[in-house]
Design a protein around this motif. Structure first.
Motif, PDB file in Angstrom:
ATOM      1  N   UNK A  77       0.831  -1.194   0.000  1.00  6.92           N
ATOM      2  CA  UNK A  77       0.000   0.000   0.000  1.00  6.92           C
ATOM      3  C   UNK A  77       0.871   1.252   0.000  1.00  6.92           C
ATOM      4  N   UNK A  78       0.478   2.223  -0.804  1.00  5.10           N
ATOM      5  CA  UNK A  78       1.212   3.476  -0.912  1.00  5.10           C
ATOM      6  C   UNK A  78       2.308   3.460  -1.966  1.00  5.10           C
ATOM      7  N   UNK A  79       2.552   2.307  -2.572  1.00  7.90           N
ATOM      8  CA  UNK A  79       3.616   2.184  -3.565  1.00  7.90           C
ATOM      9  C   UNK A  79       3.244   2.939  -4.845  1.00  7.90           C
ATOM     10  N   UNK A  80       4.269   3.477  -5.506  1.00 12.61           N
ATOM     11  CA  UNK A  80       4.088   4.154  -6.780  1.00 12.61           C
ATOM     12  C   UNK A  80       4.188   3.154  -7.920  1.00 12.61           C
ATOM     13  N   UNK A  81       3.358   3.358  -8.943  1.00 11.79           N
ATOM     14  CA  UNK A  81       3.340   2.506 -10.136  1.00 11.79           C
ATOM     15  C   UNK A  81       3.424   3.440 -11.339  1.00 11.79           C
TER      16      UNK A  81
ATOM     17  N   UNK B 287      -2.676   2.495  -4.167  1.00  9.36           N
ATOM     18  CA  UNK B 287      -1.418   2.722  -4.892  1.00  9.36           C
ATOM     19  C   UNK B 287      -1.473   4.087  -5.569  1.00  9.36           C
ATOM     20  N   UNK B 288      -0.305   4.575  -5.990  1.00 10.71           N
ATOM     21  CA  UNK B 288      -0.214   5.862  -6.678  1.00 10.71           C
ATOM     22  C   UNK B 288       0.268   5.610  -8.106  1.00 10.71           C
ATOM     23  N   UNK B 289      -0.643   5.635  -9.056  1.00  9.72           N
ATOM     24  CA  UNK B 289      -0.314   5.435 -10.458  1.00  9.72           C
ATOM     25  C   UNK B 289       0.089   6.782 -11.034  1.00  9.72           C
ATOM     26  N   UNK B 290       1.227   6.806 -11.758  1.00 11.04           N
ATOM     27  CA  UNK B 290       1.687   8.090 -12.282  1.00 11.04           C
ATOM     28  C   UNK B 290       2.244   7.974 -13.688  1.00 11.04           C
ATOM     29  N   UNK B 291       2.224   9.122 -14.367  1.00  9.94           N
ATOM     30  CA  UNK B 291       2.774   9.253 -15.709  1.00  9.94           C
ATOM     31  C   UNK B 291       3.736  10.425 -15.678  1.00  9.94           C
ATOM     32  N   UNK B 292       4.952  10.202 -16.154  1.00  8.37           N
ATOM     33  CA  UNK B 292       5.942  11.273 -16.234  1.00  8.37           C
ATOM     34  C   UNK B 292       5.624  12.183 -17.426  1.00  8.37           C
ATOM     35  N   UNK B 293       6.055  13.420 -17.329  1.00  8.76           N
ATOM     36  CA  UNK B 293       5.868  14.387 -18.409  1.00  8.76           C
ATOM     37  C   UNK B 293       6.392  13.830 -19.738  1.00  8.76           C
ATOM     38  N   UNK B 294       7.527  13.154 -19.703  1.00 11.31           N
ATOM     39  CA  UNK B 294       8.140  12.631 -20.921  1.00 11.31           C
ATOM     40  C   UNK B 294       7.343  11.503 -21.573  1.00 11.31           C
ATOM     41  N   UNK B 295       6.404  10.905 -20.858  1.00 12.57           N
ATOM     42  CA  UNK B 295       5.585   9.817 -21.396  1.00 12.57           C
ATOM     43  C   UNK B 295       4.140  10.227 -21.659  1.00 12.57           C
ATOM     44  N   UNK B 296       3.793  11.457 -21.363  1.00 11.34           N
ATOM     45  CA  UNK B 296       2.402  11.898 -21.471  1.00 11.34           C
ATOM     46  C   UNK B 296       1.856  11.803 -22.891  1.00 11.34           C
ATOM     47  N   UNK B 297       2.724  11.924 -23.882  1.00 12.04           N
ATOM     48  CA  UNK B 297       2.285  11.904 -25.284  1.00 12.04           C
ATOM     49  C   UNK B 297       1.544  10.619 -25.653  1.00 12.04           C
ATOM     50  N   UNK B 298       1.930   9.495 -25.069  1.00 11.76           N
ATOM     51  CA  UNK B 298       1.310   8.227 -25.451  1.00 11.76           C
ATOM     52  C   UNK B 298      -0.118   8.088 -24.915  1.00 11.76           C
ATOM     53  N   UNK B 299      -0.453   8.847 -23.886  1.00 14.86           N
ATOM     54  CA  UNK B 299      -1.791   8.768 -23.299  1.00 14.86           C
ATOM     55  C   UNK B 299      -2.633  10.018 -23.545  1.00 14.86           C
ATOM     56  N   UNK B 300      -2.130  10.926 -24.387  1.00 21.15           N
ATOM     57  CA  UNK B 300      -2.840  12.175 -24.649  1.00 21.15           C
ATOM     58  C   UNK B 300      -4.243  11.884 -25.187  1.00 21.15           C
ATOM     59  N   UNK B 301      -5.235  12.502 -24.573  1.00 26.39           N
ATOM     60  CA  UNK B 301      -6.638  12.378 -24.985  1.00 26.39           C
ATOM     61  C   UNK B 301      -7.140  10.937 -24.981  1.00 26.39           C
ATOM     62  N   UNK B 302      -6.672  10.126 -24.024  1.00 24.21           N
ATOM     63  CA  UNK B 302      -7.106   8.727 -23.951  1.00 24.21           C
ATOM     64  C   UNK B 302      -7.583   8.368 -22.545  1.00 24.21           C
ATOM     65  N   UNK B 303      -8.240   7.240 -22.474  1.00 28.05           N
ATOM     66  CA  UNK B 303      -8.589   6.602 -21.212  1.00 28.05           C
ATOM     67  C   UNK B 303      -7.838   5.277 -21.190  1.00 28.05           C
ATOM     68  N   UNK B 304      -6.976   5.095 -20.200  1.00 28.51           N
ATOM     69  CA  UNK B 304      -6.250   3.837 -20.030  1.00 28.51           C
ATOM     70  C   UNK B 304      -7.012   2.988 -19.026  1.00 28.51           C
ATOM     71  N   UNK B 305      -7.432   1.809 -19.472  1.00 29.88           N
ATOM     72  CA  UNK B 305      -8.118   0.864 -18.595  1.00 29.88           C
ATOM     73  C   UNK B 305      -7.152  -0.262 -18.265  1.00 29.88           C
ATOM     74  N   UNK B 306      -6.941  -0.481 -16.971  1.00 29.99           N
ATOM     75  CA  UNK B 306      -6.092  -1.574 -16.501  1.00 29.99           C
ATOM     76  C   UNK B 306      -7.011  -2.593 -15.850  1.00 29.99           C
ATOM     77  N   UNK B 307      -6.933  -3.824 -16.347  1.00 30.80           N
ATOM     78  CA  UNK B 307      -7.826  -4.877 -15.871  1.00 30.80           C
ATOM     79  C   UNK B 307      -7.022  -6.164 -15.721  1.00 30.80           C
TER      80      UNK B 307
END
Length: 92
Positions: free
Chosen positions: A21-25, A61-81
Motif C-alpha cells: 500500500x502506498x507504492x508508486x506505479x 497505490x499511486x499510479x503516475x505518468x511522467x511528463x516525458x511519457x504523457x504523449x502516449x496517453x494524450x486524450x485517452x482513457x487507459x483501462x487496466x484490468x
C-alpha cells in the motif's frame, strides 16, 4: 488522459505482484519494435516520480505518468484490468 483500474487488477497487484500500500506505479511509453505501432504502454513498479504530469491514487497505490511519457496517453482513457493471463492494458 485518465486511468481506470478494476478491482481485479488492484487485487492482482497486491497478491501476485507483491505491491505494498502506498507504492508508486509508473505508466510509461515503451519501445516494442518498428512499424506503425512501435510503442506500447508499460508498467514499472520500482520507480518513483521525478516529473509527473499525472498522479492518481487508486486502490491504495499511486499510479503516475511522467511528463516525458504523457504523449502516449494524450486524450485517452487507459483501462487496466485482469484476465486469465494476468494484467491487461486497453487504451480508448
Amino acid at each position: 488522459m485518465a486511468i481506470l483500474i478494476s478491482e481485479e487488477a488492484i487485487h492482482t497487484f497486491h497478491t501476485e505482484w507483491g505491491l505494498e500500500e502506498g507504492q508508486y506505479v509508473r505508466i510509461y511509453a515503451k519501445y516494442v519494435g518498428g512499424g506503425g505501432d512501435a510503442f506500447s504502454i508499460g508498467i514499472n513498479v520500482s520507480a518513483d516520480p521525478i516529473d509527473p504530469v499525472l498522479v492518481e491514487p487508486i486502490g491504495g497505490y499511486h499510479f503516475f505518468v511522467e511528463e516525458s511519457d504523457a504523449w502516449i496517453l494524450k486524450d485517452t482513457l487507459l483501462k487496466i484490468d485482469r484476465n486469465e493471463d494476468g494484467i491487461v492494458l486497453n487504451v480508448e
